[in-house]
Design an enzyme around this catalytic site. Structure first.
Site, PDB file in Angstrom:
ATOM      1  N   ARG A  37      -0.503   0.057  -9.577  1.00  0.00           N
ATOM      2  CA  ARG A  37       0.494  -0.817  -8.751  1.00  0.00           C
ATOM      3  C   ARG A  37       1.773  -0.892  -9.479  1.00  0.00           C
ATOM      4  NH1 ARG A  37      -1.800  -0.102  -3.623  1.00  0.00           N
ATOM      5  NH2 ARG A  37      -4.167  -0.729  -3.940  1.00  0.00           N
ATOM      6  N   HIS A  67      -5.601  10.086 -12.479  1.00  0.00           N
ATOM      7  CA  HIS A  67      -5.452   9.956 -11.011  1.00  0.00           C
ATOM      8  C   HIS A  67      -3.857   9.405 -11.361  1.00  0.00           C
ATOM      9  CE1 HIS A  67      -4.947   8.617  -7.243  1.00  0.00           C
ATOM     10  NE2 HIS A  67      -5.969   8.781  -6.711  1.00  0.00           N
ATOM     11  N   TYR A  70      -0.403   4.755  -7.607  1.00  0.00           N
ATOM     12  CA  TYR A  70      -0.227   4.618  -6.034  1.00  0.00           C
ATOM     13  C   TYR A  70       1.117   4.555  -5.769  1.00  0.00           C
ATOM     14  CZ  TYR A  70      -5.192   3.690  -5.237  1.00  0.00           C
ATOM     15  OH  TYR A  70      -6.789   3.804  -5.453  1.00  0.00           O
ATOM     16  N   HIS A 107      -1.743  11.639  -4.546  1.00  0.00           N
ATOM     17  CA  HIS A 107      -1.498  11.391  -3.370  1.00  0.00           C
ATOM     18  C   HIS A 107      -0.077  12.056  -2.906  1.00  0.00           C
ATOM     19  CE1 HIS A 107      -4.459   7.483  -2.779  1.00  0.00           C
ATOM     20  NE2 HIS A 107      -4.673   8.663  -3.461  1.00  0.00           N
ATOM     21  N   GLU A 142      -4.155  15.701  -3.046  1.00  0.00           N
ATOM     22  CA  GLU A 142      -5.224  15.056  -2.359  1.00  0.00           C
ATOM     23  C   GLU A 142      -5.088  15.173  -1.059  1.00  0.00           C
ATOM     24  OE1 GLU A 142      -7.671  10.705  -2.362  1.00  0.00           O
ATOM     25  OE2 GLU A 142      -6.451  11.299  -4.188  1.00  0.00           O
ATOM     26  N   ASP A 176     -11.087  14.816  -0.564  1.00  0.00           N
ATOM     27  CA  ASP A 176     -11.941  13.249  -0.654  1.00  0.00           C
ATOM     28  C   ASP A 176     -12.747  13.241   0.801  1.00  0.00           C
ATOM     29  OD1 ASP A 176     -12.014  10.492   0.297  1.00  0.00           O
ATOM     30  OD2 ASP A 176     -10.949   9.974  -1.359  1.00  0.00           O
ATOM     31  N   HIS A 179     -11.481  10.541   3.383  1.00  0.00           N
ATOM     32  CA  HIS A 179     -10.101  10.561   4.001  1.00  0.00           C
ATOM     33  C   HIS A 179     -10.202  11.936   4.815  1.00  0.00           C
ATOM     34  CE1 HIS A 179      -7.728   9.417   0.231  1.00  0.00           C
ATOM     35  NE2 HIS A 179      -8.479   8.492   0.766  1.00  0.00           N
ATOM     36  N   HIS A 211     -13.647  13.977  -4.296  1.00  0.00           N
ATOM     37  CA  HIS A 211     -13.698  12.568  -4.245  1.00  0.00           C
ATOM     38  C   HIS A 211     -14.828  11.789  -3.425  1.00  0.00           C
ATOM     39  CE1 HIS A 211      -9.319  11.246  -5.834  1.00  0.00           C
ATOM     40  NE2 HIS A 211     -10.266  11.409  -6.583  1.00  0.00           N
ATOM     41  N   ASP A 224      -8.195   4.583   5.864  1.00  0.00           N
ATOM     42  CA  ASP A 224      -8.593   4.726   4.613  1.00  0.00           C
ATOM     43  C   ASP A 224      -9.293   3.442   3.935  1.00  0.00           C
ATOM     44  OD1 ASP A 224      -8.867   5.765   2.015  1.00  0.00           O
ATOM     45  OD2 ASP A 224      -6.685   5.979   1.733  1.00  0.00           O
ATOM     46  N   HIS A 226     -12.840   3.060   1.986  1.00  0.00           N
ATOM     47  CA  HIS A 226     -13.853   3.619   1.308  1.00  0.00           C
ATOM     48  C   HIS A 226     -15.102   2.729   1.682  1.00  0.00           C
ATOM     49  CE1 HIS A 226     -11.329   6.100  -1.621  1.00  0.00           C
ATOM     50  NE2 HIS A 226     -11.002   6.221  -0.428  1.00  0.00           N
ATOM     51  N   GLU A 256     -15.184   6.692  -5.888  1.00  0.00           N
ATOM     52  CA  GLU A 256     -14.266   5.739  -5.709  1.00  0.00           C
ATOM     53  C   GLU A 256     -14.799   4.991  -4.791  1.00  0.00           C
ATOM     54  OE1 GLU A 256      -9.829   7.960  -6.249  1.00  0.00           O
ATOM     55  OE2 GLU A 256     -10.921   8.233  -4.429  1.00  0.00           O
TER      56      GLU A 256
END
Length: 276
Positions: A37, A67, A70, A107, A142, A176, A179, A211, A224, A226, A256
């Site tokens: 973040r 990864h 974000y 992403h 992704e 994913d 997704h 993913h 989105d 999970h 994830e």
């Protein structure tokens, strides 16, 4: 052999992640390159990296997946956000060379009202700035759920990005399962059809990682969220088909799901039972 891992904390370094992966029955893992973040990155411990690379070889870890944070949005409407993304991306790719020949997932970004075409142009432009000829990392776009103004919700959007990138050989895709289910690709009832479409549009040779996430939302919800394996709208039977599909079974799978470490261990054990 099933190549499977979970998303682990990088706070204690590469060697600690590898050992934690082994404790939960994994033979790969995913981690954030920096604060997911924020923008800060922990300094590379070269001794830890050296130990990790030796263990990776001796313990049979074929590949790991880094990864991006974000906060990395290459197609933001704000120039300063795009500049931050490009600087972060470039720094990550330099750091990735301490662990050669691995995967780096990001992403594609959200165009925030600029439109898909502008978003695609900006993402490709960022990639053309950060990719370099002698890099050993494969950068993965992704597949996205289509929430808000996300770019990458269709295979065509991913292909459009790839087509505009000069060093195409450095690019791949991470699919994913949550997704694509939420984006309207029916991996539950028509997995063969989805993969045939992916092959036609993007090319299965570019699919480098999966993913593995169940979804809290029904098919084509464009959300989105999970869910744990077998507890969502995709379901255990579909995951059995996914991990055993001839086009997918030799790829690395990364969990994830909303789990603690013991939950990941249970899911990995379940998936190993389902793998034929």
């Amino acid at each position: 052999m099933l190549t499977i891992g979970a998303h682990l904390s990088a706070s204690k370094g590469y060697t600690a992640m590898l050992k934690q992966a082994q404790e939960i029955g994994a033979n790969t893992f995913q981690f954030f390159t920096r604060n997911p973040r924020g923008g800060s990155a922990k300094a590379i411990d070269e001794k830890d990296v050296e130990t990790f690379l030796e263990l990776m070889k001796s313990e049979g870890f074929p590949v790991i997946l880094a990864h991006a944070p974000y906060t990395l949005n290459c197609c933001s409407a704000k120039p300063e956000t795009r500049e931050f993304a490009i600087n972060t991306f470039a720094d990550d790719l330099k750091r990735m060379e301490y662990t050669p020949n691995q995967l780096y997932n990001f992403h594609p970004g959200s165009h925030v009202g600029q439109g898909e075409e502008t978003g695609i142009e900006l993402i490709a432009d960022a990639l053309n700035q950060v990719l370099f000829e002698d890099m050993t990392t494969t950068v993965l776009l992704e597949t996205m759920a289509g929430k808000g103004s996300e770019v990458g919700k269709t295979f065509e959007e991913l292909r459009a990005i790839i087509d505009k990138v000069e060093l195409k050989d450095k690019l791949g895709v991470c699919l994913d399962t949550c997704h694509v289910n939420d984006a309207g690709y029916d991996v539950v009832n028509n997995l063969d059809g989805v993969l045939e479409e992916f092959d036609r549009v993007v090319g299965l040779e570019r699919l480098k990682a999966i993913h593995l996430n169940d979804s809290k939302n029904p098919f084509n919800a464009h959300k989105d969220r999970h869910e744990k394996i077998g507890e969502g709208y995709i379901g255990k039977d579909a995951f059995e088909r996914i991990i055993n599909h001839p086009a997918l079974r030799n790829l690395p799978f990364y969990l994830e799901t909303p789990n603690e470490i013991d939950g990941y261990a249970r899911e990995i054990a379940l998936l190993k039972e389902l793998y034929k």
